[in-house]
Design a protein around this motif. Sequence first.
Motif, PDB file in Angstrom:
ATOM      1  N   VAL A  59       0.810  -1.234   0.000  1.00  0.00           N
ATOM      2  CA  VAL A  59       0.000   0.000   0.000  1.00  0.00           C
ATOM      3  C   VAL A  59       0.842   1.283   0.000  1.00  0.00           C
ATOM      4  O   VAL A  59       0.571   2.205  -0.785  1.00  0.00           O
ATOM      5  CB  VAL A  59      -0.998  -0.017   1.176  1.00  0.00           C
ATOM      6  N   PRO A  60       1.886   1.391   0.819  1.00  0.00           N
ATOM      7  CA  PRO A  60       2.639   2.659   0.804  1.00  0.00           C
ATOM      8  C   PRO A  60       3.319   2.955  -0.529  1.00  0.00           C
ATOM      9  O   PRO A  60       3.750   4.075  -0.762  1.00  0.00           O
ATOM     10  CB  PRO A  60       3.693   2.441   1.912  1.00  0.00           C
ATOM     11  N   HIS A  61       3.446   1.957  -1.385  1.00  0.00           N
ATOM     12  CA  HIS A  61       4.160   2.132  -2.654  1.00  0.00           C
ATOM     13  C   HIS A  61       3.221   2.418  -3.822  1.00  0.00           C
ATOM     14  O   HIS A  61       3.672   2.558  -4.961  1.00  0.00           O
ATOM     15  CB  HIS A  61       4.970   0.870  -2.967  1.00  0.00           C
ATOM     16  N   GLU A  62       1.925   2.466  -3.559  1.00  0.00           N
ATOM     17  CA  GLU A  62       0.955   2.575  -4.656  1.00  0.00           C
ATOM     18  C   GLU A  62       0.689   4.024  -5.053  1.00  0.00           C
ATOM     19  O   GLU A  62       0.686   4.917  -4.225  1.00  0.00           O
ATOM     20  CB  GLU A  62      -0.378   1.941  -4.236  1.00  0.00           C
ATOM     21  N   SER A  63       0.457   4.217  -6.351  1.00  0.00           N
ATOM     22  CA  SER A  63       0.002   5.521  -6.864  1.00  0.00           C
ATOM     23  C   SER A  63      -1.218   5.266  -7.741  1.00  0.00           C
ATOM     24  O   SER A  63      -1.346   4.189  -8.338  1.00  0.00           O
ATOM     25  CB  SER A  63       1.073   6.172  -7.733  1.00  0.00           C
ATOM     26  N   ALA A  64      -2.060   6.285  -7.848  1.00  0.00           N
ATOM     27  CA  ALA A  64      -3.250   6.144  -8.691  1.00  0.00           C
ATOM     28  C   ALA A  64      -2.851   6.101 -10.162  1.00  0.00           C
ATOM     29  O   ALA A  64      -1.901   6.771 -10.573  1.00  0.00           O
ATOM     30  CB  ALA A  64      -4.196   7.305  -8.436  1.00  0.00           C
ATOM     31  N   PHE A  65      -3.557   5.305 -10.954  1.00  0.00           N
ATOM     32  CA  PHE A  65      -3.329   5.286 -12.400  1.00  0.00           C
ATOM     33  C   PHE A  65      -4.110   6.436 -13.022  1.00  0.00           C
ATOM     34  O   PHE A  65      -5.154   6.840 -12.514  1.00  0.00           O
ATOM     35  CB  PHE A  65      -3.793   3.942 -12.989  1.00  0.00           C
ATOM     36  N   ALA A  66      -3.608   6.945 -14.141  1.00  0.00           N
ATOM     37  CA  ALA A  66      -4.193   8.162 -14.716  1.00  0.00           C
ATOM     38  C   ALA A  66      -5.641   7.970 -15.177  1.00  0.00           C
ATOM     39  O   ALA A  66      -6.411   8.931 -15.212  1.00  0.00           O
ATOM     40  CB  ALA A  66      -3.330   8.623 -15.890  1.00  0.00           C
ATOM     41  N   ARG A  67      -6.029   6.748 -15.512  1.00  0.00           N
ATOM     42  CA  ARG A  67      -7.368   6.506 -16.030  1.00  0.00           C
ATOM     43  C   ARG A  67      -8.046   5.493 -15.110  1.00  0.00           C
ATOM     44  O   ARG A  67      -7.397   4.565 -14.614  1.00  0.00           O
ATOM     45  CB  ARG A  67      -7.240   5.934 -17.452  1.00  0.00           C
TER      46      ARG A  67
END
Lengths: 335, 275
Positions: B27-35
């Motif tokens: 979880v701490p390594h996740e980023s939202a995807f653009a779409r």
Amino acid sequence: MREVYPYETLGGDVALLVGDIEIDGQAAPTWAENEGRQIDLSHPEKAGWKSLRVPVTVMGPPTELEARAKAGGAPRAHVVVQCGFTNARQSVALAPDGDGNRWIGDLEMDRRFWFGRVEVAAFITDEVDGRRRMVGWADRWSILLDDFPDSPVRGALTVKWRNFDDKETDPPSLAAAKGEPYFHLIDPNQPVLYLNSAFPGLEPLLGNRSGRRDHSEQALHDQVRSMIATKFFLGAANAALAGVEVDEDGGCNWPQSEWQRELLEALLHRAFPKRAAADALEEVMALRRTDDGAGIVENLLITAVDRHVGAARLLKLSIRNLGTDAAETVQEQPI
Amino acid sequence: MTPLKEMLVTPELPPSFLEEGIGFDPVPHESAFARGIDTEPLRNLVHEAMKRFPDDPGRSDAWLAPRVHYALRLSRREAARRSVWTWLGIALLPSYVRWRFPAGGSTPIERFTGREDKHALGRLWWGAELMRNGRNYEPVCAGFSMQDIPNTWMRLHAFHHRPLVQAVLQELAVFNDGKPATSDQVNALAKAMNTTAYTVLLDAIAPDPEFEGGDLEAWLDEEVDETLVLDQEPNGLLEDGVPEPELNAMRELVREVAARTPAMTKSRTDPKAAA
């Protein structure tokens, strides 16, 4: 080094020229640079371009092409666009324009199929032994998209300042390097050098500044810069070599990562200046499989990296800078 | 809905994660995807494959590859982001990665985070993207039925040439009197064709058409219903396949190269090798 082919190829130069490009139907002439063979789409990338039109011209040696035509040949020219990241390939058969040594056409590219770095190659082909074979090649062009960092070989290494003491720092792996001046992220996609803004004095020493540094500060600046770059390229070269796959018969496949391949090519050229890159790679990979080979390869890499970074030059400059300083200051205690 | 995410920086994975799937919090390594892309259809199809092929993970590839492509609607540009595959392998479907590539108890890290021909899920998606013929996924099944196609051919630049891909799949699928080529034959032809592509310009024989992507937006936006493809083959993006003249021209080249490759003809006449 010139490749050898089992049939006659063109001895004269083949050139690929790029005209005024259009982005989304609008002229954008300033982003194509013929000298460096690059089309830089940084600005339109940020604005979210959709389509790209690149007018291309291929020119070959007139006398040789005329001789081929007289001998019954039918030289033609193609431009092939390839992108390792999207596994995409697109080609255009160019139309003759003039006396048989010049062809023109347009590349039309849809952004949704391209990423990072795109290579544009041009070939002249002719009938050889019943097949249309390549007889001439132009130096390749690159189209650089802003979603990918500059190659650390051709351009500057991507550098980012972060506070390693900050628990929320991004990426979180920097926390493991707390107290250290820098951290190299040798990722096949995106190599980045992170510098620690919490390290006392590092930012003034290495950061951009408008004024000149004094001699001793410049010497330290150059040596730290050289040390960091050397470590990066050595680590990156070893990572790149680990990405080389060797066939059963000893043939080698370059790493998929564009920057890793470029780095290996550059370093191998420094280590084996008279050898073709593919031959040099095979030799290095064969060496690595022998008992003492790993050490020999490491020695070759260290020297190649030193030359690549210009370590000797920077050290000479530093010594000279310190020498100038020493002449101007009084040494309180001799060493 | 479980939205697609990315891991922009590849995290360090502890041995306990590679061996047992524990000891690492993504979880701490996740980023939202653009779409916004829902990954639940993908997850359901992957779990279905694990149920259907419990004892033979390798055989699941031919069933799963077209469905991974069908369920995970990405443009090539989006799929080129390795950060997406890293998240899928580490955070969404690590149990599948370990199931598919158990490797004696410790799954190699490249199956979670590696390049597209190594990553457990990336190889399926990219294999399907490269081997589909327009909207037809049948060549994908044929390609993944011969494991050396994804393992060897997918690394070659020549395999990005769409007419060549279709020609190779058609020829190899029936190479031994209607039966598929052997592993040795698949690899021998890959090497021979790669060498040929150094002198023969494939595009001069059969042009690789411009990427059009006219219907790509509609395909990307279409809602995915994975239940429709559990028992029937999915259809891909509405797009023309390789035209017959180009396909035939490339098949002729493939036959010609195969005929002068000793490893191909030798094993073809050797009943043991072709078995």
